[in-house]
Design a protein around this motif. Sequence first.
Motif: not given
Length: 123
Positions: A99-115
């Motif tokens: 959801r952020r514009s930066t590079a982040v490590r925390e999985a919790g801030v990712y809102d869309l995942w691929g297979q």
Amino acid sequence: VQLQASGGGLVQPGGSLRLSCVASKRTSSNNGMGWFRQAPGKEREFVAGIDKKGISTLYQDSVKGRFTVSRDNAKETVYLQMNSLKPEDTAAYYCARTRRSTAVREAGVYDLWGQGTQVTVSS
């Protein structure tokens, strides 16, 4: 909106693979993107991340110097070039959008995942 990862396969130790992650439509150029992996019996772990412009990157310590994350926003595609592969790199690899514009490590801030795309490093 979907993320489609590809490029996995079977490779010998020391070999290389390039993973690709394509967004189904214009959705990721304003977002940081990341790659994660999960081996059988292990928790998902962060591998690499890149900011929306492709300028700033983050890596897990174990892949620094061997993996390179990049992106082509015109193609809505993020890449993970993996060199000097080791058996411990064997896992299903997932791309994700944060959801952020930066590079982040925390999985919790990712809102869309691929297979996942499977990477197996074995002789």
